[in-house]
Design an enzyme around this catalytic site. Structure first.
Site, PDB file in Angstrom:
ATOM      1  N   GLU A   1      95.799  59.659  47.876  1.00  8.08           N
ATOM      2  CA  GLU A   1      94.334  59.671  47.836  1.00  8.08           C
ATOM      3  C   GLU A   1      93.772  59.359  46.454  1.00  8.08           C
ATOM      4  OE1 GLU A   1      92.858  63.681  48.627  1.00  8.08           O
ATOM      5  OE2 GLU A   1      94.674  64.178  49.701  1.00  8.08           O
TER       6      GLU A   1
ATOM      7  N   TYR B   1      84.610  54.983  54.850  1.00  4.68           N
ATOM      8  CA  TYR B   1      85.641  55.250  55.869  1.00  4.68           C
ATOM      9  C   TYR B   1      85.828  54.005  56.726  1.00  4.68           C
ATOM     10  CZ  TYR B   1      85.503  60.298  54.977  1.00  4.68           C
ATOM     11  OH  TYR B   1      85.590  61.528  54.404  1.00  4.68           O
TER      12      TYR B   1
ATOM     13  N   PHE C   1      96.762  75.372  41.285  1.00  5.78           N
ATOM     14  CA  PHE C   1      95.837  75.976  40.330  1.00  5.78           C
ATOM     15  C   PHE C   1      95.254  77.244  40.916  1.00  5.78           C
ATOM     16  CE2 PHE C   1      96.058  71.607  38.943  1.00  5.78           C
ATOM     17  CZ  PHE C   1      96.163  71.745  37.580  1.00  5.78           C
TER      18      PHE C   1
HETATM   19  P1  ADP Z   1      88.323  63.175  53.046  1.00  2.00           P
HETATM   20  O1  ADP Z   1      89.039  64.482  53.055  1.00  2.00           O
HETATM   21  O2  ADP Z   1      87.881  62.739  54.417  1.00  2.00           O
HETATM   22  O3  ADP Z   1      89.096  62.134  52.302  1.00  2.00           O
HETATM   23  P2  ADP Z   1      86.618  63.486  50.701  1.00  2.00           P
HETATM   24  O4  ADP Z   1      85.720  64.654  50.488  1.00  2.00           O
HETATM   25  O5  ADP Z   1      87.842  63.359  49.876  1.00  2.00           O
HETATM   26  O6  ADP Z   1      86.946  63.441  52.258  1.00  2.00           O
HETATM   27  O7  ADP Z   1      85.701  62.204  50.531  1.00  2.00           O
HETATM   28  C1  ADP Z   1      86.304  60.955  50.621  1.00  2.00           C
HETATM   29  C2  ADP Z   1      85.401  59.869  51.165  1.00  2.00           C
HETATM   30  O8  ADP Z   1      84.223  59.763  50.368  1.00  2.00           O
HETATM   31  C3  ADP Z   1      86.070  58.513  51.073  1.00  2.00           C
HETATM   32  O9  ADP Z   1      86.822  58.241  52.237  1.00  2.00           O
HETATM   33  C4  ADP Z   1      84.912  57.563  50.890  1.00  2.00           C
HETATM   34  O10 ADP Z   1      84.406  57.172  52.153  1.00  2.00           O
HETATM   35  C5  ADP Z   1      83.885  58.406  50.153  1.00  2.00           C
HETATM   36  N1  ADP Z   1      83.825  58.228  48.680  1.00  2.00           N
HETATM   37  C6  ADP Z   1      82.651  58.194  47.996  1.00  2.00           C
HETATM   38  N2  ADP Z   1      82.842  58.055  46.696  1.00  2.00           N
HETATM   39  C7  ADP Z   1      84.184  57.986  46.492  1.00  2.00           C
HETATM   40  C8  ADP Z   1      84.983  57.826  45.322  1.00  2.00           C
HETATM   41  N3  ADP Z   1      84.426  57.725  44.107  1.00  2.00           N
HETATM   42  N4  ADP Z   1      86.325  57.791  45.471  1.00  2.00           N
HETATM   43  C9  ADP Z   1      86.871  57.909  46.702  1.00  2.00           C
HETATM   44  N5  ADP Z   1      86.170  58.066  47.846  1.00  2.00           N
HETATM   45  C10 ADP Z   1      84.827  58.106  47.764  1.00  2.00           C
HETATM   46 MG    MG Z   2      89.960  62.703  50.342  1.00  2.00          MG
END
Ligand code: ADP
Ligand code: MG
Length: 168
Positions: free
Chosen positions: A81, A107, A125
């Protein structure tokens, strides 16, 4: 456990995780699909925090990349990720609750990821505040490393800038 050599390139659509990156930490991470990364490449990955680049629709971002089990949470499955860092002139750069990049929802979109180097092992942590401090430090290191214009850095940025050919 086998280890792969860098840079390591992969391509996947962005899938849903537990949503904690944004909600708990203010640091969203775009989760890749294990199936789309491919079993052989996935098996060659070892947990840790890495730096590299991500390509999204032809745009290239510096990426702080978590590979592993998120030990503060203790996930059963390993995930890959990246957190994508917006450039300093981009207003989305400091948009999150802890001052990191929020790009909006992508997404389902195709993401190219090049893991260029290693930063640190994955660590549990005590509490989210300490985890946030550690990740913010990882993002800072990522930016410093990405700014060193080595031949590999140039090459991987170029690879990320080429849009995904959906027919391949
Ligand atoms: P998940 O657990 O579904 O991955 P997150 O809270 O980690 O959820 O949020 C990830 C989602 O947010 C990504 O899939 C993307 O659509 C969006 N996103 C927005 N800004 C960013 C960023 N700077 N880096 C990565 N993903 C981002
Ligand atoms: Mg994520």
């Amino acid at each position: 456990m086998s280890s792969a050599s860098f840079p390591l390139r992969m391509q996947s659509s962005v899938v849903r995780g537990f949503g904690r990156g944004s909600r708990d930490l203010g640091i969203p991470t775009a989760n890749l699909s294990r199936a789309e990364i491919g079993d052989a490449l996935f098996a060659s990955l070892s947990p840790g925090i890495f730096w590299g680049f991500a390509g999204l629709n032809g745009d290239v971002y510096k990426a702080a990349i978590s590979v592993g089990y998120n030990p503060t949470y203790g996930n059963a499955e390993m995930t890959v990720e990246p957190h994508l860092v917006a450039r300093s002139d981009d207003e989305r750069r400091a948009a999150s609750s802890c001052g990191e990049t929020v790009l909006g929802d992508f997404y389902g979109e195709q993401l190219k990821l090049s893991i260029v180097g290693y930063i640190r092992p994955e660590l549990p942590f005590e509490g989210l505040d300490k985890l946030i401090v550690a990740i913010k430090n990882d993002i800072k290191k990522t930016e410093e490393l990405c700014d060193i214009e080595t031949a590999i850095v140039k090459q991987e940025k170029e690879w990320c800038a080429v849009r995904v050919d959906k027919s391949s």
